[in-house]
Structures are given as C-alpha cells and as structure tokens.
Design a protein around this motif. Structure first.
Motif: not given
Length: 216
Positions: A133, A189, A192, A85
């Motif tokens: 995350a 990010h 996610v 990420v």
C-alpha cells in the motif's frame, strides 16, 4: 500509473521500473506453482492450513513472494484486516510475478490476477503483511490485489474475466475478514493516504466492479 510509452525493446520491464520497482530490477526467477488448497475459516492463522502451497481463496494457485517483500504476521490477532486495496501492475503478469519474487524489490501483493482469463495467483498469505500500500498502517490492515495490465490501456487489460475474478476474490476476502462491501473499505492504490501511485487509474470502472462484488 500513467507513463510515457516505453522503448520498443523490453516494454514491460521498462514501464515496470518506473511504475512498480522500488529497488533492484526484476530477476528471472522461476515461479513454483502449487495445486491450490482451499482454506476455510475467517483468517485465523492459528487454525488455518499453513502447509506449503496452501491458499486462502479456493481455486487460486500458489507462487510465493520473496520473504523480503512481506512481513510474517498473525492477522487478525495482531492487526485487524479492514481494507482491500486494488492495484494495476503496469506490467504483464509474468513480469509482476518475477518482481515480487525478487528480494531487492521490497514490495509485493497478496494476489495477482491475470487479464486474459482471470486466473488468480496468491503470493502472500492473508495473515501476513504484504508491502503493497505504500503506507505502513494500511499495509498492516489491508489485503492487496494486483491486476495485470496498464492503466492507459483499459480496453486491452481490464477484461470481463479479470473484473469477475477480482470481484469473487474481494467477496471472499470480505467474508473471511468482515470487510464491508463499500468504497470506504475497497479502495484504489491511489486512495491510500500519502499514496504516490495513480493506479488503478481513472478508467477502472468502479461502478461495474462494485456491482459485481455485491452480486457474488
């Protein structure tokens, strides 16, 4: 994440409170940086060097995050690692490092990359779970990389040095954990599930970045 311009006084800390802080304000903790020790293998913490100051990526420096900001684990034995990420700090590197050492923050990342020269600091071991995350399942199965800077100032912060260092880091992580070098497994990010952040933002150059990753 994009935010209005901060007050003239304490610009980094003001923006960071809105974009990064989840709990208490950043503390003035001093980072203890150790000489990097290269770890070989494929993420097997049962056989890796676990000495203080050891790192997973050759050439990185060690500066430990607060133990309150990650969970000790034994990946990949308890959780497989299959995602990387990409984050942007919305702060300078020193402020982000201090924040991840603040036990009240309750978040961290495995790595932090400095914009000016691409210097890599590891703050959480890859076998441990960093709270990065914003999604528990993804925390368990991913490694987070923070990049110093602000998403609305890409010309200042998204430097060639940072892109190259990050690409080399991603390639190393992918090799250690058999993560495919594609956009399904190397994500922002903002991508996610249930993410509330927008970093690395629309001006992060994914085509350039992925080409660098694949060329390592």
């Amino acid at each position: 994440m994009n935010h209005p311009n901060p007050p003239t006084k304490h610009p980094d800390r003001s923006r960071l409170r809105r974009a990064l802080l989840l709990g208490a304000g950043a503390t003035a903790l001093s980072a203890i940086v150790y000489t990097a020790v290269s770890i070989t293998g494929h993420g097997d913490s049962r056989h890796s060097n676990t000495a203080v100051g050891a790192v997973d990526q050759a050439g990185a420096a060690w500066s430990a995050a607060s133990g309150a900001n990650y969970r000790a684990a034994d990946r990949p034995h308890d959780y497989a690692i299959d995602r990387i990420v990409v984050h942007v700090t919305e702060s300078t590197q020193p402020i982000a490092e201090q924040v991840f050492q603040d036990p009240g923050h309750r978040a961290s990342a495995h790595y932090l990359i400095r914009a000016d020269d691409g210097h890599i600091t590891q703050m959480v071991r890859e076998h441990d779970v960093a709270f990065q995350a914003g999604n528990r399942e993804w925390n368990n199965s991913s490694i987070g990389i923070e990049h110093e800077g602000f998403v609305n100032q890409p010309d200042r912060w998204f430097t060639e040095a940072a892109y190259k260092a990050s690409a080399e880091l991603v390639a190393g992580i992918a090799e250690r954990h058999d993560v495919p070098l594609d956009r399904e497994h190397i994500v922002g990010h903002n991508e996610v599930p249930d993410a509330t952040h927008t970093d690395p933002g629309p001006r992060w150059d994914w085509d350039r970045y992925m080409a660098l990753v694949r060329s390592v």
